[in-house]
Design a protein around this motif. Sequence first.
Motif, PDB file in Angstrom:
ATOM      1  N   PHE A 102      91.699  21.782  94.303  1.00 30.66           N
ATOM      2  CA  PHE A 102      90.809  22.391  95.300  1.00 30.66           C
ATOM      3  C   PHE A 102      90.863  23.093  94.426  1.00 30.66           C
ATOM      4  N   ARG A 103      90.098  24.017  93.884  1.00 35.84           N
ATOM      5  CA  ARG A 103      89.742  25.422  93.318  1.00 35.84           C
ATOM      6  C   ARG A 103      88.594  25.992  93.257  1.00 35.84           C
ATOM      7  N   GLN A 104      89.624  28.173  92.915  1.00 38.91           N
ATOM      8  CA  GLN A 104      88.309  28.718  93.426  1.00 38.91           C
ATOM      9  C   GLN A 104      88.145  29.496  92.791  1.00 38.91           C
ATOM     10  N   ALA A 105      86.866  29.707  92.260  1.00 39.79           N
ATOM     11  CA  ALA A 105      86.230  30.616  91.070  1.00 39.79           C
ATOM     12  C   ALA A 105      86.356  31.498  91.678  1.00 39.79           C
ATOM     13  N   PRO A 106      86.295  32.791  91.079  1.00 37.23           N
ATOM     14  CA  PRO A 106      86.260  34.540  91.674  1.00 37.23           C
ATOM     15  C   PRO A 106      85.050  34.831  92.218  1.00 37.23           C
ATOM     16  N   GLY A 107      84.840  35.183  93.623  1.00 38.21           N
ATOM     17  CA  GLY A 107      83.668  35.478  94.544  1.00 38.21           C
ATOM     18  C   GLY A 107      82.851  34.373  94.721  1.00 38.21           C
ATOM     19  N   LYS A 108      83.849  33.037  94.621  1.00 39.83           N
ATOM     20  CA  LYS A 108      83.558  31.542  95.008  1.00 39.83           C
ATOM     21  C   LYS A 108      83.948  31.047  95.965  1.00 39.83           C
ATOM     22  N   GLU A 109      83.833  30.427  97.582  1.00 44.19           N
ATOM     23  CA  GLU A 109      84.674  29.683  98.611  1.00 44.19           C
ATOM     24  C   GLU A 109      85.494  29.108  97.179  1.00 44.19           C
ATOM     25  N   ARG A 110      86.679  28.315  97.791  1.00 45.29           N
ATOM     26  CA  ARG A 110      87.602  27.475  97.798  1.00 45.29           C
ATOM     27  C   ARG A 110      86.546  26.044  98.001  1.00 45.29           C
ATOM     28  N   SER A 122      99.892  17.281 106.148  1.00 48.11           N
ATOM     29  CA  SER A 122     101.094  17.244 106.992  1.00 48.11           C
ATOM     30  C   SER A 122     101.651  15.849 107.472  1.00 48.11           C
ATOM     31  N   ASP A 123     100.469  15.225 107.618  1.00 48.20           N
ATOM     32  CA  ASP A 123     100.944  13.647 107.788  1.00 48.20           C
ATOM     33  C   ASP A 123     101.645  13.300 107.032  1.00 48.20           C
ATOM     34  N   VAL A 124     102.737  12.426 107.057  1.00 46.85           N
ATOM     35  CA  VAL A 124     103.407  11.437 106.605  1.00 46.85           C
ATOM     36  C   VAL A 124     102.796  10.258 106.151  1.00 46.85           C
ATOM     37  N   HIS A 125     101.616   9.568 107.184  1.00 52.95           N
ATOM     38  CA  HIS A 125     100.982   8.583 106.771  1.00 52.95           C
ATOM     39  C   HIS A 125      99.447   8.555 106.576  1.00 52.95           C
ATOM     40  N   CYS A 126      98.879   9.113 105.414  1.00 56.82           N
ATOM     41  CA  CYS A 126      97.687   9.701 104.938  1.00 56.82           C
ATOM     42  C   CYS A 126      96.927   8.778 104.511  1.00 56.82           C
ATOM     43  N   TYR A 127      95.584   7.770 104.994  1.00 58.46           N
ATOM     44  CA  TYR A 127      94.263   6.683 104.457  1.00 58.46           C
ATOM     45  C   TYR A 127      93.341   7.149 104.324  1.00 58.46           C
ATOM     46  N   ILE A 128      92.792   8.125 104.044  1.00 57.55           N
ATOM     47  CA  ILE A 128      91.272   8.833 104.193  1.00 57.55           C
ATOM     48  C   ILE A 128      91.498  10.237 102.966  1.00 57.55           C
ATOM     49  N   PRO A 129      91.078   9.933 101.673  1.00 56.09           N
ATOM     50  CA  PRO A 129      91.486  11.246 101.208  1.00 56.09           C
ATOM     51  C   PRO A 129      90.536  12.485 101.411  1.00 56.09           C
ATOM     52  N   PHE A 130      91.034  13.222 102.182  1.00 52.25           N
ATOM     53  CA  PHE A 130      90.097  14.190 102.730  1.00 52.25           C
ATOM     54  C   PHE A 130      89.858  15.014 101.630  1.00 52.25           C
ATOM     55  N   LEU A 131      88.660  15.333 101.155  1.00 51.07           N
ATOM     56  CA  LEU A 131      88.403  16.446 100.004  1.00 51.07           C
ATOM     57  C   LEU A 131      88.245  17.714 101.518  1.00 51.07           C
ATOM     58  N   ARG A 132      88.140  17.895 102.096  1.00 51.64           N
ATOM     59  CA  ARG A 132      87.856  20.004 103.253  1.00 51.64           C
ATOM     60  C   ARG A 132      89.518  20.228 103.049  1.00 51.64           C
ATOM     61  N   SER A 133      89.520  21.760 102.564  1.00 55.91           N
ATOM     62  CA  SER A 133      90.332  21.636 102.855  1.00 55.91           C
ATOM     63  C   SER A 133      91.250  21.835 104.075  1.00 55.91           C
ATOM     64  N   GLU A 134      90.322  22.064 104.617  1.00 52.54           N
ATOM     65  CA  GLU A 134      91.248  22.390 106.198  1.00 52.54           C
ATOM     66  C   GLU A 134      91.514  21.786 107.479  1.00 52.54           C
ATOM     67  N   GLU A 135      92.061  20.431 106.381  1.00 47.14           N
ATOM     68  CA  GLU A 135      92.473  19.121 105.880  1.00 47.14           C
ATOM     69  C   GLU A 135      94.313  19.268 105.513  1.00 47.14           C
ATOM     70  N   TYR A 136      93.980  20.298 104.797  1.00 49.79           N
ATOM     71  CA  TYR A 136      95.444  20.178 104.012  1.00 49.79           C
ATOM     72  C   TYR A 136      96.608  21.785 104.597  1.00 49.79           C
ATOM     73  N   ASN A 137      97.910  21.012 104.763  1.00 47.33           N
ATOM     74  CA  ASN A 137      99.183  22.370 105.353  1.00 47.33           C
ATOM     75  C   ASN A 137      99.857  22.759 104.304  1.00 47.33           C
ATOM     76  N   TYR A 138      99.758  22.267 103.161  1.00 39.77           N
ATOM     77  CA  TYR A 138     101.021  23.020 102.400  1.00 39.77           C
ATOM     78  C   TYR A 138      99.990  23.435 100.742  1.00 39.77           C
ATOM     79  N   TRP A 139      99.873  24.301 100.657  1.00 42.44           N
ATOM     80  CA  TRP A 139      99.343  24.964  98.600  1.00 42.44           C
ATOM     81  C   TRP A 139     100.438  25.153  98.359  1.00 42.44           C
ATOM     82  N   GLY A 140     100.337  24.881  96.946  1.00 37.66           N
ATOM     83  CA  GLY A 140     100.533  25.506  95.436  1.00 37.66           C
ATOM     84  C   GLY A 140     100.228  26.705  95.624  1.00 37.66           C
ATOM     85  N   GLN A 141     101.127  27.231  93.972  1.00 36.30           N
ATOM     86  CA  GLN A 141     100.377  28.384  94.200  1.00 36.30           C
ATOM     87  C   GLN A 141      99.444  29.046  92.620  1.00 36.30           C
TER      88      GLN A 141
END
Length: 126
Positions: free
Chosen positions: A37-45, A99-118
């Motif tokens: 994912f990406r986020q620019a200043p003043g824009k949504e992720r 978080s799901d150990v098995h996942c077979y749909i490549p989600f592009l919505r940030s709400e689907e993801y549980n862990y994030w890098g810095q």
Amino acid sequence: QVQLVESGGGSVQSGGSLRLSCVASVYTYSRRCLGWFRQAPGKEREGVAAIDGVGSTRYGDSVKGRFTVSRDNAKNTLYLDMNSLKPEDTAMYYCAAKSDVHCYIPFLRSEEYNYWGQGTQVTVSS
């Protein structure tokens, strides 16, 4: 708990290329869904690219044909190869894991993801 560490960001001129990497500290890595994912200043992720547990991929419309997402399960590493970079690609780039150990749909919505890098900064100059 999953820890994600991105690297590979930097400054590049328009038309250039970069490769981002994201290393995950979890042994149950190989079938998880992962995303960039990406986020620019003043824009949504914004969802950039995602890959599921069997290698199926999905891309945001603005990067199709220019960016490629891949994974190396032996190294617990996610990659994003970015080509033909444009100034509008300038943003902080984050990798994410579901978080799901098995996942077979490549989600592009940030709400689907549980862990994030810095995040790692990408700056493209014209």
